[in-house]
Write a protein that holds these residues in place. Sequence first.
Motif, PDB file in Angstrom:
ATOM      1  N   HIS A  82      42.775   8.344  28.294  1.00  0.00           N
ATOM      2  CA  HIS A  82      44.119   8.778  27.783  1.00  0.00           C
ATOM      3  C   HIS A  82      44.579  10.015  28.585  1.00  0.00           C
ATOM      4  CE1 HIS A  82      42.887  12.696  25.522  1.00  0.00           C
ATOM      5  NE2 HIS A  82      41.622  11.943  25.476  1.00  0.00           N
ATOM      6  N   ASP A  83      45.890  10.181  28.817  1.00  0.00           N
ATOM      7  CA  ASP A  83      46.426  11.091  29.658  1.00  0.00           C
ATOM      8  C   ASP A  83      45.737  11.255  30.920  1.00  0.00           C
ATOM      9  OD1 ASP A  83      48.431  12.096  27.622  1.00  0.00           O
ATOM     10  OD2 ASP A  83      46.605  12.249  26.517  1.00  0.00           O
ATOM     11  N   ALA A  84      45.377  12.374  31.322  1.00  0.00           N
ATOM     12  CA  ALA A  84      44.399  12.478  32.741  1.00  0.00           C
ATOM     13  C   ALA A  84      42.852  12.616  32.427  1.00  0.00           C
ATOM     14  CB  ALA A  84      44.729  13.777  33.433  1.00  0.00           C
ATOM     15  N   THR A  85      42.419  12.079  31.061  1.00  0.00           N
ATOM     16  CA  THR A  85      41.244  12.488  30.558  1.00  0.00           C
ATOM     17  C   THR A  85      40.314  11.179  30.367  1.00  0.00           C
ATOM     18  OG1 THR A  85      41.963  14.408  29.648  1.00  0.00           O
ATOM     19  CG2 THR A  85      39.977  13.551  28.832  1.00  0.00           C
ATOM     20  N   VAL A  86      39.149  11.186  30.301  1.00  0.00           N
ATOM     21  CA  VAL A  86      38.380  10.015  29.862  1.00  0.00           C
ATOM     22  C   VAL A  86      37.348  10.607  29.136  1.00  0.00           C
ATOM     23  CG1 VAL A  86      36.803   8.264  30.773  1.00  0.00           C
ATOM     24  CG2 VAL A  86      38.752   8.700  31.972  1.00  0.00           C
ATOM     25  N   GLU A  87      37.107  10.208  27.699  1.00  0.00           N
ATOM     26  CA  GLU A  87      36.312  10.579  26.803  1.00  0.00           C
ATOM     27  C   GLU A  87      35.255   9.586  26.354  1.00  0.00           C
ATOM     28  OE1 GLU A  87      37.484  13.256  24.019  1.00  0.00           O
ATOM     29  OE2 GLU A  87      39.610  13.114  24.588  1.00  0.00           O
ATOM     30  N   PRO A  88      34.206   9.832  25.782  1.00  0.00           N
ATOM     31  CA  PRO A  88      33.194   8.911  25.435  1.00  0.00           C
ATOM     32  C   PRO A  88      33.820   8.042  24.001  1.00  0.00           C
ATOM     33  CG  PRO A  88      32.003  11.006  25.254  1.00  0.00           C
ATOM     34  CD  PRO A  88      33.505  11.384  25.851  1.00  0.00           C
ATOM     35  N   ALA A  89      33.523   6.770  23.982  1.00  0.00           N
ATOM     36  CA  ALA A  89      34.252   6.144  22.735  1.00  0.00           C
ATOM     37  C   ALA A  89      33.235   5.647  21.863  1.00  0.00           C
ATOM     38  CB  ALA A  89      34.978   5.041  23.272  1.00  0.00           C
TER      39      ALA A  89
ATOM     40  N   GLY B  13      49.760   2.899  29.915  1.00  0.00           N
ATOM     41  CA  GLY B  13      50.191   3.811  28.796  1.00  0.00           C
ATOM     42  C   GLY B  13      49.394   4.461  27.790  1.00  0.00           C
ATOM     43  N   CYS B  14      48.314   4.714  28.436  1.00  0.00           N
ATOM     44  CA  CYS B  14      47.223   5.541  27.571  1.00  0.00           C
ATOM     45  C   CYS B  14      47.533   6.773  27.105  1.00  0.00           C
ATOM     46  CB  CYS B  14      45.833   5.029  28.036  1.00  0.00           C
ATOM     47  SG  CYS B  14      45.501   3.315  28.106  1.00  0.00           S
ATOM     48  N   GLU B  15      48.025   7.170  26.086  1.00  0.00           N
ATOM     49  CA  GLU B  15      48.309   8.652  25.813  1.00  0.00           C
ATOM     50  C   GLU B  15      47.659   8.989  24.490  1.00  0.00           C
ATOM     51  OE1 GLU B  15      52.407  11.426  25.071  1.00  0.00           O
ATOM     52  OE2 GLU B  15      52.491   9.217  25.150  1.00  0.00           O
ATOM     53  N   LEU B  16      47.327  10.117  24.161  1.00  0.00           N
ATOM     54  CA  LEU B  16      46.862  10.761  22.934  1.00  0.00           C
ATOM     55  C   LEU B  16      47.686  11.958  22.627  1.00  0.00           C
ATOM     56  CD1 LEU B  16      44.597  10.811  20.892  1.00  0.00           C
ATOM     57  CD2 LEU B  16      43.558  12.695  22.224  1.00  0.00           C
ATOM     58  N   PRO B  17      48.775  11.773  21.573  1.00  0.00           N
ATOM     59  CA  PRO B  17      49.822  12.755  21.218  1.00  0.00           C
ATOM     60  C   PRO B  17      49.025  13.856  20.602  1.00  0.00           C
ATOM     61  CG  PRO B  17      50.367  10.577  20.207  1.00  0.00           C
ATOM     62  CD  PRO B  17      49.042  10.284  20.765  1.00  0.00           C
ATOM     63  N   ILE B  18      49.967  14.877  21.101  1.00  0.00           N
ATOM     64  CA  ILE B  18      49.530  16.191  20.652  1.00  0.00           C
ATOM     65  C   ILE B  18      49.311  16.414  19.222  1.00  0.00           C
ATOM     66  CG2 ILE B  18      50.414  18.768  20.437  1.00  0.00           C
ATOM     67  CD1 ILE B  18      51.843  18.282  23.123  1.00  0.00           C
TER      68      ILE B  18
END
Length: 246
Positions: free
Chosen positions: A227-234, A156-161
């Motif tokens: 998150h969502d369909a995305t992977v970003e640097p952390a 459930g890894c989501e980043l809300p709008i």
Amino acid sequence: MTKRFGFTLAEVLITLGIIGVVAAMTIPTLIANTNGAKFRSQFKKSISTLNQAGLMSQAQYDFDYAGTTEKCTGTVATDAGHHPESVMSFCAILNGTLTGQTYQGAVTNIKRSNNGAEEAYAIKTTSALTKADAEAYYAYTLADGSIVAFNKDAQGCELPIGQQLTKTYIYTTHPECLGFIDVNGATLPNREVSCSDATKDAQDVTTPCAVKNDANHMTDIFPIFFHDATVEPASAAAKYVLTTSK
């Protein structure tokens, strides 16, 4: 009498000595530059692969990293059988969209050779990731040999709008969506990429730092956030590497 022209032994030895000194000064820099370029390129390739996996899963199976409702178990036989048509998990996404990958279960199941003996894969040092947690992650080895790992509680890894990706959101609110890429596989150095400025907060992704292209900073492990369909640097350093060309 025929005159012979040539170098004396002393001159040859002096010349070889100079060449040796120059080589000793330049070869480490050349190796560091080569490795740095390789690590940078592989990180960008791996993060692109994971983004494509999220998009493909959304398009083909109608869920992405945000839509996952189950956790992987850590049991290789069970998780390798996760398929996105029947299970909505991180394992299902990667099983259903990647080719040539191998599921390893826990990261410590991965082995590397150490003077002819096998030892468990281990992260040598960390700055943004928590070492104990990172080594409890589940991992895949991709076709090119790089390692992709994600939190054992990932779902459930989501980043809300409207929500910005911040240190607090990543490391406090949703640490279950953290992961990392080791672009060099089990091969050393197995160290997290770091900022050249040691005072920089590694977890502050809103302000990327500079990363020197040397063996102490441009290393092979890059923290990531799903998150969502995305992977970003952390991490600040990983963000710098992704967004710069050199």
